[in-house]
Design an enzyme around this catalytic site. Structure first.
Site, PDB file in Angstrom:
ATOM      1  N   GLU A 421       3.043   3.275  27.143  1.00 25.84           N
ATOM      2  CA  GLU A 421       2.222   4.386  26.670  1.00 25.84           C
ATOM      3  C   GLU A 421       1.003   3.828  25.959  1.00 25.84           C
ATOM      4  O   GLU A 421       1.064   2.739  25.395  1.00 25.84           O
ATOM      5  CB  GLU A 421       2.995   5.226  25.638  1.00 25.84           C
ATOM      6  CG  GLU A 421       4.049   6.122  26.230  1.00 25.84           C
ATOM      7  CD  GLU A 421       4.915   6.784  25.154  1.00 25.84           C
ATOM      8  OE1 GLU A 421       5.755   7.600  25.532  1.00 25.84           O
ATOM      9  OE2 GLU A 421       4.745   6.470  23.964  1.00 25.84           O
ATOM     10  N   LYS A 423      -1.321   3.174  22.970  1.00 28.81           N
ATOM     11  CA  LYS A 423      -1.072   3.107  21.531  1.00 28.81           C
ATOM     12  C   LYS A 423      -2.330   3.593  20.825  1.00 28.81           C
ATOM     13  O   LYS A 423      -3.332   2.896  20.790  1.00 28.81           O
ATOM     14  CB  LYS A 423      -0.729   1.672  21.120  1.00 28.81           C
ATOM     15  CG  LYS A 423      -0.402   1.543  19.664  1.00 28.81           C
ATOM     16  CD  LYS A 423      -0.009   0.124  19.313  1.00 28.81           C
ATOM     17  CE  LYS A 423       0.419   0.023  17.881  1.00 28.81           C
ATOM     18  NZ  LYS A 423      -0.480   0.688  16.958  1.00 28.81           N
ATOM     19  N   ARG A 428       0.359   8.076  11.895  1.00 31.80           N
ATOM     20  CA  ARG A 428       1.615   8.667  12.353  1.00 31.80           C
ATOM     21  C   ARG A 428       1.751  10.073  11.786  1.00 31.80           C
ATOM     22  O   ARG A 428       1.488  10.296  10.597  1.00 31.80           O
ATOM     23  CB  ARG A 428       2.777   7.804  11.835  1.00 31.80           C
ATOM     24  CG  ARG A 428       4.155   8.160  12.389  1.00 31.80           C
ATOM     25  CD  ARG A 428       4.368   7.424  13.669  1.00 31.80           C
ATOM     26  NE  ARG A 428       5.685   7.588  14.236  1.00 31.80           N
ATOM     27  CZ  ARG A 428       6.518   6.567  14.464  1.00 31.80           C
ATOM     28  NH1 ARG A 428       6.191   5.339  14.113  1.00 31.80           N
ATOM     29  NH2 ARG A 428       7.671   6.773  15.051  1.00 31.80           N
ATOM     30  N   ARG A 444       4.081   8.701   7.770  1.00 34.96           N
ATOM     31  CA  ARG A 444       4.985   7.596   8.074  1.00 34.96           C
ATOM     32  C   ARG A 444       5.932   7.368   6.904  1.00 34.96           C
ATOM     33  O   ARG A 444       7.029   6.879   7.044  1.00 34.96           O
ATOM     34  CB  ARG A 444       4.109   6.353   8.274  1.00 34.96           C
ATOM     35  CG  ARG A 444       4.802   5.128   8.714  1.00 34.96           C
ATOM     36  CD  ARG A 444       3.766   4.020   8.692  1.00 34.96           C
ATOM     37  NE  ARG A 444       4.217   2.840   9.385  1.00 34.96           N
ATOM     38  CZ  ARG A 444       5.113   1.997   8.920  1.00 34.96           C
ATOM     39  NH1 ARG A 444       5.670   2.203   7.759  1.00 34.96           N
ATOM     40  NH2 ARG A 444       5.469   0.938   9.630  1.00 34.96           N
ATOM     41  N   GLU A 476       0.840  10.821  17.026  1.00 39.66           N
ATOM     42  CA  GLU A 476      -0.213  10.105  16.317  1.00 39.66           C
ATOM     43  C   GLU A 476      -1.353  11.104  16.141  1.00 39.66           C
ATOM     44  O   GLU A 476      -1.788  11.742  17.111  1.00 39.66           O
ATOM     45  CB  GLU A 476      -0.664   8.886  17.154  1.00 39.66           C
ATOM     46  CG  GLU A 476      -1.634   7.973  16.431  1.00 39.66           C
ATOM     47  CD  GLU A 476      -0.958   6.982  15.458  1.00 39.66           C
ATOM     48  OE1 GLU A 476       0.235   7.150  15.137  1.00 39.66           O
ATOM     49  OE2 GLU A 476      -1.645   6.044  15.012  1.00 39.66           O
ATOM     50  N   GLU A 575      -5.597   1.090  20.804  1.00 39.27           N
ATOM     51  CA  GLU A 575      -5.367  -0.241  20.225  1.00 39.27           C
ATOM     52  C   GLU A 575      -4.621  -1.156  21.188  1.00 39.27           C
ATOM     53  O   GLU A 575      -4.577  -2.357  20.993  1.00 39.27           O
ATOM     54  CB  GLU A 575      -4.439  -0.049  19.033  1.00 39.27           C
ATOM     55  CG  GLU A 575      -5.004  -0.376  17.701  1.00 39.27           C
ATOM     56  CD  GLU A 575      -3.902  -0.261  16.660  1.00 39.27           C
ATOM     57  OE1 GLU A 575      -3.854  -1.119  15.788  1.00 39.27           O
ATOM     58  OE2 GLU A 575      -3.079   0.677  16.726  1.00 39.27           O
ATOM     59  N   LYS A 580       8.365   1.012  25.925  1.00 40.73           N
ATOM     60  CA  LYS A 580       9.600   1.598  25.400  1.00 40.73           C
ATOM     61  C   LYS A 580      10.696   1.642  26.449  1.00 40.73           C
ATOM     62  O   LYS A 580      10.422   1.880  27.631  1.00 40.73           O
ATOM     63  CB  LYS A 580       9.333   3.034  24.922  1.00 40.73           C
ATOM     64  CG  LYS A 580       8.283   3.122  23.838  1.00 40.73           C
ATOM     65  CD  LYS A 580       8.005   4.565  23.458  1.00 40.73           C
ATOM     66  CE  LYS A 580       6.977   4.634  22.353  1.00 40.73           C
ATOM     67  NZ  LYS A 580       6.627   6.009  21.983  1.00 40.73           N
ATOM     68  N   ARG A 594      13.164  -0.867  13.064  1.00 40.51           N
ATOM     69  CA  ARG A 594      12.132  -1.591  13.803  1.00 40.51           C
ATOM     70  C   ARG A 594      12.881  -2.157  14.996  1.00 40.51           C
ATOM     71  O   ARG A 594      13.619  -3.121  14.883  1.00 40.51           O
ATOM     72  CB  ARG A 594      11.539  -2.693  12.940  1.00 40.51           C
ATOM     73  CG  ARG A 594      10.309  -3.316  13.559  1.00 40.51           C
ATOM     74  CD  ARG A 594       9.682  -4.318  12.634  1.00 40.51           C
ATOM     75  NE  ARG A 594       9.092  -3.706  11.448  1.00 40.51           N
ATOM     76  CZ  ARG A 594       7.934  -3.039  11.430  1.00 40.51           C
ATOM     77  NH1 ARG A 594       7.233  -2.911  12.540  1.00 40.51           N
ATOM     78  NH2 ARG A 594       7.462  -2.505  10.320  1.00 40.51           N
ATOM     79  N   LYS A 600       5.174  -3.316  20.709  1.00 38.64           N
ATOM     80  CA  LYS A 600       3.737  -2.969  20.701  1.00 38.64           C
ATOM     81  C   LYS A 600       2.934  -4.171  21.166  1.00 38.64           C
ATOM     82  O   LYS A 600       3.208  -5.303  20.768  1.00 38.64           O
ATOM     83  CB  LYS A 600       3.290  -2.493  19.319  1.00 38.64           C
ATOM     84  CG  LYS A 600       3.700  -3.359  18.154  1.00 38.64           C
ATOM     85  CD  LYS A 600       3.245  -2.719  16.833  1.00 38.64           C
ATOM     86  CE  LYS A 600       3.734  -3.517  15.640  1.00 38.64           C
ATOM     87  NZ  LYS A 600       3.509  -2.881  14.354  1.00 38.64           N
TER      88      LYS A 600
HETATM   89  N1  LIG Z   1       2.558   6.040  22.082  1.00 36.18           N
HETATM   90  C1  LIG Z   1       2.925   5.693  20.862  1.00 36.18           C
HETATM   91  N2  LIG Z   1       4.232   5.525  20.571  1.00 36.18           N
HETATM   92  C2  LIG Z   1       4.637   5.165  19.340  1.00 36.18           C
HETATM   93  N3  LIG Z   1       3.790   4.928  18.320  1.00 36.18           N
HETATM   94  C3  LIG Z   1       2.471   5.073  18.549  1.00 36.18           C
HETATM   95  C4  LIG Z   1       1.985   5.463  19.823  1.00 36.18           C
HETATM   96  N4  LIG Z   1       0.646   5.510  19.728  1.00 36.18           N
HETATM   97  C5  LIG Z   1       0.306   5.189  18.483  1.00 36.18           C
HETATM   98  N5  LIG Z   1       1.393   4.905  17.744  1.00 36.18           N
HETATM   99  C6  LIG Z   1       1.345   4.457  16.349  1.00 36.18           C
HETATM  100  O1  LIG Z   1       1.585   3.050  16.333  1.00 36.18           O
HETATM  101  C7  LIG Z   1       2.358   2.747  15.176  1.00 36.18           C
HETATM  102  C8  LIG Z   1       3.050   1.415  15.360  1.00 36.18           C
HETATM  103  O2  LIG Z   1       2.145   0.366  15.425  1.00 36.18           O
HETATM  104  P1  LIG Z   1       1.191  -0.127  14.241  1.00 36.18           P
HETATM  105  O3  LIG Z   1       0.926  -1.554  14.445  1.00 36.18           O
HETATM  106  O4  LIG Z   1       0.030   0.784  14.101  1.00 36.18           O
HETATM  107  O5  LIG Z   1       2.174   0.041  13.064  1.00 36.18           O
HETATM  108  P2  LIG Z   1       1.895   0.079  11.558  1.00 36.18           P
HETATM  109  O6  LIG Z   1       1.675   1.487  11.123  1.00 36.18           O
HETATM  110  O7  LIG Z   1       0.913  -0.975  11.165  1.00 36.18           O
HETATM  111  O8  LIG Z   1       3.293  -0.282  11.050  1.00 36.18           O
HETATM  112  P3  LIG Z   1       4.041  -1.633  11.254  1.00 36.18           P
HETATM  113  O9  LIG Z   1       3.000  -2.709  11.297  1.00 36.18           O
HETATM  114  O10 LIG Z   1       4.915  -1.626  10.043  1.00 36.18           O
HETATM  115  O11 LIG Z   1       4.799  -1.459  12.536  1.00 36.18           O
HETATM  116  C9  LIG Z   1       3.274   3.912  15.057  1.00 36.18           C
HETATM  117  O12 LIG Z   1       3.766   4.038  13.766  1.00 36.18           O
HETATM  118  C10 LIG Z   1       2.380   5.067  15.429  1.00 36.18           C
HETATM  119  O13 LIG Z   1       1.715   5.505  14.273  1.00 36.18           O
HETATM  120 MG   LIG Z   2       0.909  -2.967  11.275  1.00 35.15          MG
HETATM  121 MG   LIG Z   3      -1.431   2.228  13.543  1.00 35.52          MG
END
Ligand SMILES: Nc1ncnc2c1ncn2[C@@H]1O[C@H](COP(=O)(O)OP(=O)(O)OP(=O)(O)O)[C@@H](O)[C@H]1O
Ligand SMILES: [Mg+2]
Ligand SMILES: [Mg+2]
Length: 776
Positions: A421, A423, A428, A444, A476, A575, A580, A594, A600
């Site tokens: 998917e 990102k 969140r 979040r 998101e 990004e 998944k 996690r 990701k």
């Molecule tokens: N398709 C998607 N599925 C799941 N999450 C998504 C999607 N698109 C965007 N996101 C966002 O990506 C986040 C996970 O990656 P990210 O690197 O941004 O995390 P983060 O908020 O920095 O937290 P962490 O680094 O602790 O994982 C999710 O919490 C969500 O907000």
């Molecule tokens: Mg992060």
């Molecule tokens: Mg993010």
């Protein structure tokens, strides 16, 4: 007279703990053999500060306060104090009828399914009138009749003696043991006070989404301490400047105060309600009312109670009682209590089961308001059935693991079907819709952000089909450019106001990209395979340009197609990708985990360590040259929840704009502390010390080129090498993380994983570039 009371107090305390002694050894035995030990992956983790060090530090701190106070000429004017109390009481009486504003930021004017039990306003109880006041500043909190009635409540004194024991150790298992024993005694003697004792232990006044927070300003507290202990504000300020802990100052001041009457014991419910009232006071005269109530609480405190009361008011108990510790202690106490009730022996597997159940249920329903009453009644039995995911109560979001290489995706998912998917780079948003049409957005961090998104709320009827009567969506939230019909960068979303957002004033519109559904029409979907959840998602909602859409996906399984899809995502202002698990039991939604089942891939980070880090600002270095009026560099740390320390990881000086540096200087100057916290782990060598230390508060997202082992920085010490930590090379500031607390910082374990994956990556690349190396 004082002595007699002291003895009586001591006698009461020894009675309290007596029935526990047998249990304690039982519980201790379990905890020392507990599964936590076995689960530890690290080689060893020496505590940041040894027990002796901590104790001697505390003694030293106390000495400092006493000296600081003695240096000042103590004006011990009882008359003045008495008139102060009278003053404040009159003021309180006058203000008692003022309405209190509940801080909970909720769009719908209603109480949530699980809102905390209504708190009585202790001021309006009217149990103290000026005529009751004894000849010194100790105002009795409650009349004798009321005291009799409340005798059956747990006291703050007992909680404080538990905290004192905890403060003397840095060993997690011991802390679990002490807390477990404490909760067990509450369950046995005052089950009705279990909920308040849990909240007070974690220094919260309700679930995160209730929005009621402590954190009273220093100046108000200092005033209250000065007034209630008959000292000048100046004296208190000076003592505070010396020791850096208002709690200790309060304790010491109170100890130096002659008392004639033994104040009534402070009960937990009374304390909890008072703290809640203080937190919720607003408007006219609220500062004086706060001071009045704090003074009354202080006058009921003895021994170490003022220290913890003041720390609680400041919103920092400094006990480092992590949520995990509380959950394990609570699970064990409840398991033991119910086994005793049934006259059965508790086995080790029963305890592990209790611990696991409570943790799982808490991650789905993170509300003690809902869980604790069930625990008291039935223990963990049926807990999964009685405390279920409910719209209106946020669940802890599932998190993803970072990955650096496409091949890792195939390795991780092996033969299993996966899906990719986009990102999206926004925030969140967990979107809830209840049967009775109430709408919430949770962050979040389980904070209620509904008031931030009136535009999203207004658009719900457009994208919700009538068949979707109640639901929880994982989305998101992004900023949307209406003219160009495209996603705007994260920075635009961040410019939106966080409070008091009015629909007509919104300049940057927010839209949702939904990627999961956790609950639909009365049913939890957490255990359904992702493919099934997705079908529900697609059938119950419809896209509306710029307001709501499904996360773009590709179900292709080859490396080439992932690569192509990644390129495409970046072109579309994303990004990178989320990969998944799609089918089978492993594709269930795992709250708060996690998980390896969510990976990701961030385009920018493929060449770095795979992901950015969110680090805590713990210190700073004064700027030089152009930067003399601001901090020039910062000391950052990661969080090690196991040892409950913050371990330093790098000095950061790049990536800031001039405005940012000025803004950070302003923000951080407010939270300078006179010396390093006990739980900060950093090299002791003078050249590595920052010029100033800070309270842990701000979290910054940081990118790095790579990681290296370091004798100075302590991040993940013991994970890779016994005596070396890990540090970031060429770190660069990316942004402030406002949606995470400092406790949610990147963990030491994550830092060690980044390091390991870098090692593997380097070895693979070395082998690829010189295939013959291994042959020689
Ligand atoms: N398709 C998607 N599925 C799941 N999450 C998504 C999607 N698109 C965007 N996101 C966002 O990506 C986040 C996970 O990656 P990210 O690197 O941004 O995390 P983060 O908020 O920095 O937290 P962490 O680094 O602790 O994982 C999710 O919490 C969500 O907000
Ligand atoms: Mg992060
Ligand atoms: Mg993010």
């Amino acid at each position: 007279m004082r002595d007699i009371f002291r003895h009586l107090r001591h006698f009461r305390r020894s009675l309290w703990f007596k029935p526990m002694s047998g249990r304690q050894s039982n519980i201790s035995k379990f905890f020392t053999l507990g599964p936590e030990d076995a689960r530890k992956k690290r080689i060893s983790t020496p505590p940041a500060v040894s027990e002796n060090e901590t104790t001697s530090q505390t003694v030293k701190e106390k000495k400092n306060v006493t000296v600081a106070l003695k240096n000042e000429k103590l004006t011990n004017n009882g008359e003045k104090r008495r008139s102060d109390v009278l003053e404040s009481l009159k003021e309180e009486d006058k203000d008692a009828s003022d309405t209190m504003e509940v801080k909970r930021s909720k769009v719908n004017d209603q109480s949530s399914a699980s809102s905390t039990s209504s708190s009585s306003n202790p001021i309006s109880e009217g149990d103290t009138t000026p005529s009751d006041i004894p000849p010194i500043a100790e105002t009795p909190l409650e009349s004798t009749k009321k005291q009799e009635k409340k005798k059956s409540h747990a006291t703050f004194a007992d909680m404080v003696s538990t905290f004192t024991k905890i403060e003397k150790t840095s060993k997690r298992l011991e802390i679990i043991d002490i807390m477990g024993t404490y909760f067990f005694s509450i369950l046995r003697n005052h089950p009705d006070d279990l909920l308040t004792s849990v909240y007070l232990s974690i220094n919260k006044l309700g679930p995160d989404y209730s929005g009621i927070e402590l954190g009273i300003g220093e100046s108000i507290i200092m005033k209250a301490v000065a007034e209630s202990t008959g000292q000048t504000l100046q004296q208190i300020k000076q003592a505070f400047h010396k020791v850096g802990d208002l709690g200790l100052v309060a304790q010491s001041s109170r100890q130096n105060q002659p008392t004639m009457f033994q104040p009534a014991a402070l009960t937990l419910p009374f304390l909890f309600d008072s703290l809640k009232s203080i937190a919720q006071m607003s408007g006219n005269q609220s500062q004086n009312r706060k001071i009045g109530l704090i003074k009354r609480l202080l006058s009921s405190c003895q021994g170490a109670e003022p220290k913890y009361l003041i720390r609680a008011l400041e919103g920092k108990l400094r006990l480092q009682l992590a949520e995990k510790t509380i959950l394990v202690s609570l699970a064990n106490a409840c398991a033991q209590y119910h086994a005793d009730k049934k006259h059965v022996q508790l086995s080790q597997s029963d305890r592990i089961h209790a611990e696991q159940t409570l943790r799982d249920v808490y991650s789905q329903v993170p509300s003690y308001d809902i869980i604790v009453p069930q625990l008291i009644e039935h223990g963990v039995e049926n807990l999964r059935e009685t405390c279920k995911l409910t719209p209106g109560v946020p669940t802890k979001p599932m998190l993803a693991k970072p990955t650096k290489q496409f091949s890792e995706v195939l390795d991780t998912f092996d033969q299993a079907t996966f899906t990719c998917e986009y990102k999206y780079d926004g925030e969140r948003a967990q979107v809830h819709y209840t049967e009775d049409g109430k709408f919430y957005v949770f962050s979040r961090n389980s904070e209620d952000m509904s008031v931030r998104y009136p535009d999203i709320m207004a658009s719900v009827p457009k994208w919700r089909k009538p068949e979707a009567k109640s639901f929880i969506l994982d989305c998101e939230a992004i900023a949307w450019d209406k003219e160009e019909n495209r996603i705007l960068p994260f920075q635009k979303l961040a410019t939106r106001k966080r409070k008091d957002v009015k629909l007509e004033e919104i300049k940057v519109r927010a839209g949702l990209f939904a990627f999961d559904i956790l609950y639909l029409n009365g049913q939890s979907l957490l255990d359904a395979p992702f493919s099934e959840r997705r079908k529900h998602l697609y059938s119950m909602f419809q896209p509306v340009t710029g307001e709501f859409d499904f996360a773009k996906r590709s179900d292709q399984q080859s490396v080439e197609s992932i690569q192509e899809f990644l390129e495409e995502s970046v072109k579309d202002s994303c990004e990178g990708l989320m990969v998944k698990m799609l089918e089978g039991p492993e594709s269930r939604y795992e709250p708060s985990k996690r998980s390896r089942h969510w990976l990701k891939i961030k385009k920018d980070y493929l060449s770095g360590v795979g992901d950015s880090l969110d680090l805590i600002v713990v210190g700073a270095y004064h700027g030089r040259g152009k930067r003399t009026s601001v901090y020039g560099a910062f000391l950052l740390g990661c969080h090690d929840p196991d040892s409950e320390t913050i371990q330093t990881v790098c000095k950061l000086g790049t990536g800031f704009s001039e405005e940012q540096l000025e803004q950070f200087h302003k923000q951080l100057s407010q939270i300078v502390i006179p010396k390093k916290k006990d739980f900060y782990s950093h090299s002791e060598a003078p050249p590595h010390q920052p010029d100033v230390w800070f309270e842990p508060k701000y979290l910054w997202e940081v990118l790095t080129a790579d990681l290296s082992l370091s004798p100075v920085y302590k991040a993940a010490i013991g994970y890779i090498q016994e005596d070396k930590g890990i540090s970031l090379r060429f770190p660069r500031f990316v942004r402030v993380r406002e949606d995470k607390n400092w406790e949610d910082a990147t963990t030491s374990e994550q830092v060690s994983e980044f390091y390991r994956s870098q090692m593997v990556h380097n070895q693979t690349s070395a082998r690829a570039s010189s295939p013959n190396v291994e042959e020689y």
